[in-house]
Design a protein around this motif. Sequence first.
Motif, mmCIF file in Angstrom:
data_model
loop_
_atom_site.group_PDB
_atom_site.id
_atom_site.type_symbol
_atom_site.label_atom_id
_atom_site.label_comp_id
_atom_site.label_asym_id
_atom_site.label_seq_id
_atom_site.Cartn_x
_atom_site.Cartn_y
_atom_site.Cartn_z
ATOM 1 N N PHE A 277 0.860 -1.225 -0.159
ATOM 2 C CA PHE A 277 -0.036 0.057 -0.033
ATOM 3 C C PHE A 277 0.934 1.327 -0.023
ATOM 4 N N CYS A 278 0.177 2.440 -0.215
ATOM 5 C CA CYS A 278 1.271 3.927 -0.533
ATOM 6 C C CYS A 278 1.625 4.060 0.799
ATOM 7 N N GLY A 279 2.878 4.682 0.855
ATOM 8 C CA GLY A 279 3.741 5.007 1.995
ATOM 9 C C GLY A 279 3.512 6.406 2.490
ATOM 10 N N PHE A 280 2.220 6.964 2.447
ATOM 11 C CA PHE A 280 2.173 8.235 2.907
ATOM 12 C C PHE A 280 1.980 8.130 4.372
ATOM 13 N N ARG A 281 2.266 9.260 5.264
ATOM 14 C CA ARG A 281 2.312 9.285 6.461
ATOM 15 C C ARG A 281 1.085 9.318 7.155
ATOM 16 N N ARG A 282 0.673 8.765 8.024
ATOM 17 C CA ARG A 282 -0.654 8.529 8.865
ATOM 18 C C ARG A 282 -0.941 9.892 9.143
ATOM 19 N N ALA A 283 -2.215 10.209 9.052
ATOM 20 C CA ALA A 283 -2.988 11.341 9.338
ATOM 21 C C ALA A 283 -4.242 10.856 10.272
ATOM 22 N N ALA A 284 -4.604 11.858 11.238
ATOM 23 C CA ALA A 284 -5.681 11.568 12.117
ATOM 24 C C ALA A 284 -6.897 11.475 11.271
ATOM 25 N N GLY A 285 -7.526 10.389 11.635
ATOM 26 C CA GLY A 285 -8.894 10.152 11.074
ATOM 27 C C GLY A 285 -9.081 9.533 9.710
ATOM 28 N N GLU A 286 -7.803 9.628 8.892
ATOM 29 C CA GLU A 286 -7.547 8.939 7.659
ATOM 30 C C GLU A 286 -7.071 7.475 7.468
ATOM 31 N N PRO A 287 -7.484 6.706 6.526
ATOM 32 C CA PRO A 287 -7.086 5.474 6.630
ATOM 33 C C PRO A 287 -5.798 5.244 5.651
ATOM 34 N N PRO A 288 -5.143 4.235 5.720
ATOM 35 C CA PRO A 288 -3.805 4.028 4.740
ATOM 36 C C PRO A 288 -4.542 3.914 3.198
ATOM 37 N N VAL A 289 -3.588 4.608 2.367
ATOM 38 C CA VAL A 289 -3.888 4.569 1.012
ATOM 39 C C VAL A 289 -3.514 3.600 0.237
#
Length: 714
Positions: free
Chosen positions: A615-627
């Motif tokens: 899955f994509c390596g975006f940094r975790r953000a509050a309330g958002e799922p992994p991309v």
Amino acid sequence: MDDLAPDTLSEAGQTGEARSPNRLFALKDKDTFIVADAFGDITGEGDGLFHNDTRILSRFRMLLGTSQPSLLSAAIGQENVFFTSNGANQALPYPGGPMGPPGVLHVERRRFLWDERLYERVRIVNYSRDVVLAPLTLEYGADFRDMFEVRGAKRPRRGVTLPPECDGRSVRFRYEGLDYVERASVVAFSDAPWRISPQKADFMCSLNPESHFELYIEVGAHAGLTPSRERFEAAATRARWDMRRRRRHGARLRSSGRLFNEWLARSRSDIALLTTRLETGPYPYAGIPWFSTAFGRDAIITCLQLLWFEPSLAKGVLTYLAAHQAEEVSSFRDAAPGKIMHETRKGEMPAVGEVPFARYYGGVDTTPLFIVLAGAYAERTGDYELIDALWPALKRATAWIERFGDSTGDGLIDYARGEDSGLSNQGWKDSEDSVFHADGRFPKGPIALVEVQGYAYGAFRTMADFAQRRGDMESAHHWRGRAEHLRDAVEQRFWMPDKGFYGMAIDGDGELCTVLGSNPGHLLFVGLPAPERGKAVAERLLSGAFSTGWGLRTLAAGEARFNPMSYHNGSVWPHDTALCVQGIANYGEREGVVLMMSHLFETAAHFEMRLPELFCGFRRAAGEPPVAYPVACLPQAWAAGAVFMMLQACLGLKIKGAERRVEIHDPRLPIGIDRLWVEDLRVGPHRISLGFEDVDGQIKVRFTPVEGVQVVVS
């Protein structure tokens, strides 16, 4: 993992698929699998029913009236046997009257695969108080595309598509390939349609109030008996029991956490789904849809992940790979005597030599990993009878490392593809752009990857131990010396003092690729680095440059070519995270191991308790799922196996079957789990059950002593 050569086929991750597999559903049986959307439909956009790497059903679409039903739900059961889609009708005509209301007909499609055949039931229930006339249409087609064509390959010519043959309740499609093999598929119905053609079958269902209509469909490479409820139910029972039998292998794992148990159960079901029984024993195929075949590296790593609680899978993999070891030099297949297979394919394009993957050996790491798995299996089980049987293959594999693996004579194991049709990069990060210098330049070959040196180090140590056990002290001394020489070379040539990390690779000019990738985490897995360097690597891997809050990136943020949406340059691969975390645990880190386990668990929860290939390596953000990565395989064997290696790292568990010994060092439980049980764990000829419980912040290990088994907790 990518068996697409850039000069011939599209780039890794750039397939011909137009729809996201996260909305697709896959089932598999042996060398047959199906991928379809939530409606149960196949449209030919990267989906289909495949048999032996050929798509034998490229269109399979159901219409009620002139439109699809409205989708209510779609799911595959936890056992990975049945797919069910629930829908409701849109507006339909009443007999001789106006359009009937939508939402009065429940439409269920339920399907499974058994004995390499698709079984499907379409059930329509009328919940209205009126008679409803429901025109039902099934559209179908078979393009007999090779898997590589489906993935984007362009062919200068194809074989001959023969005219379809229709009878009263079935249609047969045929294709004669350039390999002179005739491939066929047959679509058959339980009821004779009122109209049938090579493109579709039309049924007219007249439904009284509270009545229902059932249609049974079978699709396979060969004609069978007429579909019926009895055939459907009998095959369903066999499919269900077969899957349960496959899931029963190995120790039983359960915890105090319901969702965590679901993750364990789903992961075991995915491994069972992908495991195919071959003549040499069970073998986990890599993943659906693109890699539903025997891969060397993937199967070995999957076995290493499961080895502590389910070692029998490793026996089948080792035996199969030994039986398919290369015997001759072939630049087309990147083969040389003793080398272990990278992958095998059964389709038309490999058969006629359009691609080299009929049996392909372009993996530089698979051969040393084969030896590493043999050593781990022997230590885990004490089954030295298998090692004796494999000894000639193990010696040939070691000879390949020493003779062909080091093409430049500098002591490092390297690779360079023999022909343009092969893979340009031959480690596990095998996309075209996955190895590069700090300024973004691509390195000149041959290329020596840092993790491959670690695998070779582990292989030499394993062979030294085997030789010593066999009384061959000269060979033991030689291989132990090779291991130490390789360790010294890695420490001297790959270590970057200014970064406190190992470089990714050394190119053909001897220049180090001073890039921060996850590759050195695999060095920790085999235990090559000195303690202080190993701890420095562990600390860097757990930092924000690699850790996203969902898992570990394959490439640190800020490096040249970093792209969190790429295949290998900043995405997160669960198996890679698991190997790194097990390595981090080997160097004494505990809190970081537990945290990473929590990260992957929370990721799995967002993917319906099933980790994708990547899955994509975006940094975790509050309330958002992994991309999600749009064309990741799901399920994927070594992604499913990641939870088990992570759990072993948390528990600090090691089983030495030959010594009848279980070692548990500084055990931890995953966050949110108070109790965990490992039941019927085989240790040599014995079985033992272990319980782990959090008591006031301390993990207590409980077990009933078993005569002949020593349990050591430290």
